[in-house]
Motif scaffolding. Sequence first.
Motif, PDB file in Angstrom:
ATOM      1  N   VAL A 229      53.582  41.709  50.003  1.00 21.15           N
ATOM      2  CA  VAL A 229      52.722  42.885  50.137  1.00 21.15           C
ATOM      3  C   VAL A 229      51.266  42.552  49.836  1.00 21.15           C
ATOM      4  CG1 VAL A 229      53.006  43.639  47.752  1.00 21.15           C
ATOM      5  CG2 VAL A 229      52.516  45.331  49.511  1.00 21.15           C
ATOM      6  N   ALA A 230      51.024  41.524  49.040  1.00 20.98           N
ATOM      7  CA  ALA A 230      49.676  41.058  48.718  1.00 20.98           C
ATOM      8  C   ALA A 230      49.779  39.615  48.260  1.00 20.98           C
ATOM      9  CB  ALA A 230      49.057  41.918  47.617  1.00 20.98           C
ATOM     10  N   THR A 231      48.727  38.850  48.434  1.00 22.10           N
ATOM     11  CA  THR A 231      48.768  37.458  47.985  1.00 22.10           C
ATOM     12  C   THR A 231      48.951  37.423  46.465  1.00 22.10           C
ATOM     13  OG1 THR A 231      46.376  37.313  47.643  1.00 22.10           O
ATOM     14  CG2 THR A 231      47.211  36.746  49.835  1.00 22.10           C
ATOM     15  N   PRO A 232      49.643  36.428  45.934  1.00 31.64           N
ATOM     16  CA  PRO A 232      49.802  36.331  44.479  1.00 31.64           C
ATOM     17  C   PRO A 232      48.469  36.295  43.739  1.00 31.64           C
ATOM     18  CG  PRO A 232      51.377  34.907  45.570  1.00 31.64           C
ATOM     19  CD  PRO A 232      50.466  35.431  46.638  1.00 31.64           C
ATOM     20  N   GLU A 233      47.448  35.672  44.343  1.00 31.42           N
ATOM     21  CA  GLU A 233      46.134  35.622  43.707  1.00 31.42           C
ATOM     22  C   GLU A 233      45.552  37.027  43.564  1.00 31.42           C
ATOM     23  OE1 GLU A 233      46.844  31.719  45.782  1.00 31.42           O
ATOM     24  OE2 GLU A 233      47.062  33.831  46.307  1.00 31.42           O
ATOM     25  N   ILE A 238      44.508  41.879  40.210  1.00 31.37           N
ATOM     26  CA  ILE A 238      44.624  43.329  40.030  1.00 31.37           C
ATOM     27  C   ILE A 238      45.335  43.665  38.715  1.00 31.37           C
ATOM     28  CG2 ILE A 238      45.703  45.428  40.934  1.00 31.37           C
ATOM     29  CD1 ILE A 238      45.297  44.189  43.754  1.00 31.37           C
ATOM     30  N   LEU A 239      46.456  42.994  38.466  1.00 33.89           N
ATOM     31  CA  LEU A 239      47.276  43.342  37.298  1.00 33.89           C
ATOM     32  C   LEU A 239      46.720  42.791  35.990  1.00 33.89           C
ATOM     33  CD1 LEU A 239      50.924  42.902  38.642  1.00 33.89           C
ATOM     34  CD2 LEU A 239      49.615  45.003  38.361  1.00 33.89           C
ATOM     35  N   TRP A 240      46.262  41.529  36.019  1.00 36.31           N
ATOM     36  CA  TRP A 240      45.849  40.877  34.769  1.00 36.31           C
ATOM     37  C   TRP A 240      44.369  40.496  34.752  1.00 36.31           C
ATOM     38  CZ3 TRP A 240      50.423  38.614  37.196  1.00 36.31           C
ATOM     39  CH2 TRP A 240      51.609  39.110  36.666  1.00 36.31           C
ATOM     40  N   ARG A 241      43.677  40.779  35.836  1.00 38.42           N
ATOM     41  CA  ARG A 241      42.271  40.371  35.966  1.00 38.42           C
ATOM     42  C   ARG A 241      42.121  38.873  35.738  1.00 38.42           C
ATOM     43  NH1 ARG A 241      39.093  44.929  36.132  1.00 38.42           N
ATOM     44  NH2 ARG A 241      40.069  46.847  35.360  1.00 38.42           N
ATOM     45  N   ASP A 242      43.130  38.123  36.190  1.00 36.65           N
ATOM     46  CA  ASP A 242      43.142  36.681  35.964  1.00 36.65           C
ATOM     47  C   ASP A 242      43.910  36.024  37.113  1.00 36.65           C
ATOM     48  OD1 ASP A 242      43.258  34.098  35.097  1.00 36.65           O
ATOM     49  OD2 ASP A 242      44.317  34.510  33.227  1.00 36.65           O
ATOM     50  N   SER A 243      43.192  35.449  38.070  1.00 39.06           N
ATOM     51  CA  SER A 243      43.839  34.860  39.234  1.00 39.06           C
ATOM     52  C   SER A 243      44.634  33.602  38.894  1.00 39.06           C
ATOM     53  CB  SER A 243      42.788  34.526  40.300  1.00 39.06           C
ATOM     54  OG  SER A 243      41.840  33.607  39.794  1.00 39.06           O
ATOM     55  N   SER A 244      44.415  33.040  37.689  1.00 38.87           N
ATOM     56  CA  SER A 244      45.178  31.853  37.295  1.00 38.87           C
ATOM     57  C   SER A 244      46.649  32.178  37.049  1.00 38.87           C
ATOM     58  CB  SER A 244      44.573  31.221  36.039  1.00 38.87           C
ATOM     59  OG  SER A 244      44.732  32.065  34.912  1.00 38.87           O
ATOM     60  N   LYS A 245      46.976  33.453  36.948  1.00 38.51           N
ATOM     61  CA  LYS A 245      48.364  33.871  36.758  1.00 38.51           C
ATOM     62  C   LYS A 245      49.074  34.085  38.094  1.00 38.51           C
ATOM     63  CE  LYS A 245      47.857  35.879  32.156  1.00 38.51           C
ATOM     64  NZ  LYS A 245      48.112  37.045  31.290  1.00 38.51           N
ATOM     65  N   ALA A 246      48.523  33.535  39.172  1.00 39.65           N
ATOM     66  CA  ALA A 246      49.130  33.671  40.497  1.00 39.65           C
ATOM     67  C   ALA A 246      50.574  33.159  40.552  1.00 39.65           C
ATOM     68  CB  ALA A 246      48.269  32.966  41.538  1.00 39.65           C
TER      69      ALA A 246
END
Length: 326
Positions: A229-233, A238-246
């Motif tokens: 539904v959306a890229t993991p990044e 969105i959820l954690w304000r941290d793209s490293s948690k992809a």
Amino acid sequence: MANPERKPLLLDFEKPLSELEARIHQIRELAEDQDVDVSEQIRQLEVRAVQLREEIFSSLSPSQRLQLARHPRRPSTLDYIQAISDEWMELHGDRGGCDDPALVGGVARLGGRPVLMLGHQKGRDTKDNIARNFGQASPGGYRKAMRLMEHANRFGMPILTFIDTPGAWAGVEAEELGQGEAIAYNLREMFRLDVPIVCTVIGEGGSGGALGIGVGDRLLMFEHAVYTVATPEACAAILWRDSSKAPQAAAALKITAWDLKNLGILDTILPEPIGGAHADPLKAASILKDALLQNLEELTNLTGQQRRELRYQKFRRIGVFTEISA
């Protein structure tokens, strides 16, 4: 297809295998220079290399499968079309002033049968990716796709779609030109088409950009492809304000073929050559062709009304849940 003579691009989890293969090559060269028979040792190392390759690619995490789905040398829509079709003629334009290179389509023959083939098209290098907008289709691309699908429906040609996009183009101009409306229109209209529709996720299936050509009687998916539904990044941001948690988001989103099969969204998982589709593109194309021909043979035995009803019921079942009272 990708040139097999080019040095392959290595992903992180492939490095142990690459190091072992380099060691085998080094030992073989040294043995030839010194005229020493080490054939038994090389045979053992080659067996170990095969075992290691199978171990690596049979236990990939969702984020690692995402890396494979995005591999720059993974076969694209045009690669598959050229490999599996007997004839192919690309058609252009949405009859509204746009011809989006990120979404290609045209008429072809598959196993001697006229069909319409269309799908997202990514580039092979940076320059090509910029020209193709990284496979992110514009409103004109989805309107072109719908024009071609209506043409196929008028002339009784089955429709084959190939999904490979991180998502629809999200630029300001796309919104001004009605991106949401164009995708929504395709979703509605694909349900009413009489001809067989087989959709295949060949790489990255992202968001509404994938769904815009993803309503079909059957959904196929390569085993290392992803559908989300959306890229993991984006999800992590969105959820954690941290793209490293992809990687964490990738696991939670259930994006792999096995996840989607268990959820009842996917009909068939297409096996890939060991190492991914880019490791042996022609074999991957052969697997895809066989699956498409089999599904078309089954679907053409049904009437248009039966196909529309089955298509409707297929999507009605997605997302069904049960409430448990206290």
